[in-house]
Design an enzyme around this catalytic site. Sequence first.
Site, PDB file in Angstrom:
ATOM      1  CE  LYS A   1      11.719  19.551  13.914  1.00 20.39           C
ATOM      2  NZ  LYS A   1      12.606  20.889  13.859  1.00 20.39           N
TER       3      LYS A   1
ATOM      4  CB  THR B   1      22.749   7.349  11.476  1.00 19.38           C
ATOM      5  OG1 THR B   1      23.024   7.501   9.982  1.00 19.38           O
ATOM      6  CG2 THR B   1      22.362   6.108  11.709  1.00 19.38           C
TER       7      THR B   1
ATOM      8  CD  GLU C   1      19.012  11.428   2.700  1.00 20.42           C
ATOM      9  OE1 GLU C   1      20.328  11.262   2.909  1.00 20.42           O
ATOM     10  OE2 GLU C   1      19.023  12.662   2.089  1.00 20.42           O
TER      11      GLU C   1
ATOM     12  CB  CYS D   1      23.497  13.296   3.983  1.00 20.96           C
ATOM     13  SG  CYS D   1      22.530  13.615   2.244  1.00 20.96           S
TER      14      CYS D   1
ATOM     15  CD  GLU E   1      26.918  12.495   8.142  1.00 22.56           C
ATOM     16  OE1 GLU E   1      26.152  12.228   9.057  1.00 22.56           O
ATOM     17  OE2 GLU E   1      26.276  12.733   6.985  1.00 22.56           O
TER      18      GLU E   1
HETATM   19  P1  NDP Z   1      19.303  15.923  13.673  1.00 20.16           P
HETATM   20  O1  NDP Z   1      19.070  14.349  13.202  1.00 20.16           O
HETATM   21  O2  NDP Z   1      19.226  16.073  14.979  1.00 20.16           O
HETATM   22  O3  NDP Z   1      18.065  16.883  12.672  1.00 20.16           O
HETATM   23  C1  NDP Z   1      17.420  16.485  11.751  1.00 20.16           C
HETATM   24  C2  NDP Z   1      16.085  16.875  11.900  1.00 20.16           C
HETATM   25  O4  NDP Z   1      15.317  16.013  12.921  1.00 20.16           O
HETATM   26  C3  NDP Z   1      15.734  18.472  12.698  1.00 20.16           C
HETATM   27  O5  NDP Z   1      14.809  19.210  12.164  1.00 20.16           O
HETATM   28  C4  NDP Z   1      15.632  17.940  13.936  1.00 20.16           C
HETATM   29  O6  NDP Z   1      15.154  19.188  14.923  1.00 20.16           O
HETATM   30  C5  NDP Z   1      14.732  16.978  13.992  1.00 20.16           C
HETATM   31  N1  NDP Z   1      14.926  16.061  15.368  1.00 20.16           N
HETATM   32  C6  NDP Z   1      16.024  16.218  16.178  1.00 20.16           C
HETATM   33  N2  NDP Z   1      15.626  15.187  17.366  1.00 20.16           N
HETATM   34  C7  NDP Z   1      14.432  14.505  16.860  1.00 20.16           C
HETATM   35  C8  NDP Z   1      13.659  13.671  17.353  1.00 20.16           C
HETATM   36  N3  NDP Z   1      13.859  13.015  18.428  1.00 20.16           N
HETATM   37  N4  NDP Z   1      12.379  13.242  16.577  1.00 20.16           N
HETATM   38  C9  NDP Z   1      12.317  13.764  15.537  1.00 20.16           C
HETATM   39  N5  NDP Z   1      12.915  14.604  14.894  1.00 20.16           N
HETATM   40  C10 NDP Z   1      13.874  15.249  15.721  1.00 20.16           C
HETATM   41  O7  NDP Z   1      20.543  16.287  12.932  1.00 20.16           O
HETATM   42  P2  NDP Z   1      21.488  17.414  13.673  1.00 20.16           P
HETATM   43  O8  NDP Z   1      21.274  18.749  13.255  1.00 20.16           O
HETATM   44  O9  NDP Z   1      21.497  17.418  15.248  1.00 20.16           O
HETATM   45  O10 NDP Z   1      23.026  17.287  13.027  1.00 20.16           O
HETATM   46  C11 NDP Z   1      23.766  16.253  14.064  1.00 20.16           C
HETATM   47  C12 NDP Z   1      24.609  15.489  13.125  1.00 20.16           C
HETATM   48  O11 NDP Z   1      23.644  14.741  12.035  1.00 20.16           O
HETATM   49  C13 NDP Z   1      25.492  16.314  11.945  1.00 20.16           C
HETATM   50  O12 NDP Z   1      26.417  16.613  12.429  1.00 20.16           O
HETATM   51  C14 NDP Z   1      25.461  15.651  10.804  1.00 20.16           C
HETATM   52  O13 NDP Z   1      26.631  14.463  11.066  1.00 20.16           O
HETATM   53  C15 NDP Z   1      24.353  14.725  10.725  1.00 20.16           C
HETATM   54  N6  NDP Z   1      23.285  15.181   9.830  1.00 20.16           N
HETATM   55  C16 NDP Z   1      23.088  14.468   8.694  1.00 20.16           C
HETATM   56  C17 NDP Z   1      22.214  15.100   7.687  1.00 20.16           C
HETATM   57  C18 NDP Z   1      22.110  14.534   6.368  1.00 20.16           C
HETATM   58  O14 NDP Z   1      21.387  15.001   5.405  1.00 20.16           O
HETATM   59  N7  NDP Z   1      22.523  13.082   6.306  1.00 20.16           N
HETATM   60  C19 NDP Z   1      21.366  16.230   7.803  1.00 20.16           C
HETATM   61  C20 NDP Z   1      21.891  16.851   9.146  1.00 20.16           C
HETATM   62  C21 NDP Z   1      22.567  16.345  10.142  1.00 20.16           C
HETATM   63  P3  NDP Z   1      16.280  20.471  15.424  1.00 20.16           P
HETATM   64  O15 NDP Z   1      16.842  21.074  14.312  1.00 20.16           O
HETATM   65  O16 NDP Z   1      15.071  21.109  16.066  1.00 20.16           O
HETATM   66  O17 NDP Z   1      17.295  19.275  16.367  1.00 20.16           O
END
Ligand code: NDP
Length: 482
Positions: free
Chosen positions: A184, A238, A258, A292, A389
């Site tokens: 996804k 996280t 990750e 990240c 972050e």
């Molecule tokens: P998320 O952790 O919500 O998104 C990462 C992925 O997980 C997306 O595909 C998301 O879908 C999906 N997801 C969301 N909720 C669930 C769930 N309950 N079960 C399984 N999968 C899920 O990050 P955000 O986009 O909300 O970003 C928020 C914050 O996270 C950022 O501000 C940043 O600080 C951090 N972040 C860190 C990353 C990294 O690489 N370390 C990458 C992205 C964000 P969907 O996109 O539809 O929400």
Amino acid sequence: MAKFEYAPAPESRAVVDLAPSYGLFINGEFTESQGGSAFKTVNPATEEVLSEVTDASAADVDRAVVAARRAHNGVWGRMSGADRGKYLFRIARILQERAREFAVLETLDNGKPIKESRDVDVPLAAAHFFYHAGWADKLEYAGLGTNPRAHGVVGQVIPWNFPLLMLAWKIAPALATGNTVVLKPAETTPLTALLFADVVQQADLPPGVVNIVTGAGATGQAIVDHPDIDKLAFTGSTGVGKMIARSIAGTRKKATLELGGKAANIIFEDAAIDQAVEGIVNGIFFNQGHVCCAGSRLLVQENIAEDVERRLKRRLQTLRVGDPLDKNTDVGAINSKAQLSRITELTAAGEAEGAQRWDNGCELPAKGFWFRPTVFTGVSQTHRIAQEEIFGPVLSVLTFRTPQEAVAKANNTPYGLSAGVWTEKGSRILWMADQLRAGVVWANTFNKFDPTSPFGGYKESGYGREGGRHGLSAYVTTESNG
Ligand code: NDP
């Protein structure tokens, strides 16, 4: 300092052929959703709607898992490593051939500058497939343990900051080791994953080996919760990582997570300052800071702090912020309105807590989601901008006097993904690398990625490694690790 005037140099978007809407890629073909809905994906630089994408239901996820299981049991899991490798090589070559199309589409959907999608994201994605193609027939000699075997069906959930690259990090090792995949992409950046589905067809991969289901958090949760998933691989926040760990606790599912980071980029007094300034810029303003492992905390030795800050601010005034498709652009658009609000909220907290805020004063486009490259000085370790972050183009500057103090401050974070050290002394680099609780430590450089090099974190940055032999081991069971 004045910037040179450049004429606009926009990359043409004619190479991209966008459909008005997309279905789900299940069992080798695009299909309609069963009971799902649709959402729009927009260009964050203009707020233009690019296309409509399916919000997959739990029933869709189930169809994808069934297809992946059938493909694993029937074809992919039985195929020789040499033959699997040929498919991966084919995918890598197609990615190279269609590089411009992928780069333009990534920039349209994500907002990142074309020079980054063109020179970093797409070449590295192809490199991941090339690298893992080479391992497919050598797994027994990779030092993974006795008789390495695929888990079976792998569920993969990826974020929006490097959409195609994170897909490659996930899919390439999974396929090389004989697993099949249900992936996804993030809600705001589904388009390059859907274009990758086209590559999967072009490469003639057996149906069901790769399945792409678009959707929001609930779709990701449906993958996590599906009883026939053998292993999960997640990159993202996280918070969601912890939810996933809780969801699978007590099940037989394996997982690699990750997650976030709050890396220290540490500049010693003997560093080559101009090079270090470039490293600071690359560390936090690359990809709008949506990284990240970004060097979001600058730790600078106190006696050179003023000099570094002065040179850094001068350099930041030369950054070009604007149209991501322009080949001269250094900093593009913030990926979404939600992310812009989060950055705005955290930077307001930085000011309220007493840090001094500075930005480069550049003009911002009237439409779209934008944030000026920003630096906070006078930051203390307890400030939210030093702990949380921000995931945006915002740098928090702290100072230190001794190497011991630098280590203590660098490690004073719930995260542990990466760090950078700038010094002329080799022995200091080795000492620092040993002391820093971070999965990756860069020396006199920052944000360098290579498929041969394992990447991953300590503490709340997650567990497991991606890339290199260590990354492969997460995708196999052996007689020693069960
Ligand atoms: P998320 O952790 O919500 O998104 C990462 C992925 O997980 C997306 O595909 C998301 O879908 C999906 N997801 C969301 N909720 C669930 C769930 N309950 N079960 C399984 N999968 C899920 O990050 P955000 O986009 O909300 O970003 C928020 C914050 O996270 C950022 O501000 C940043 O600080 C951090 N972040 C860190 C990353 C990294 O690489 N370390 C990458 C992205 C964000 P969907 O996109 O539809 O929400």
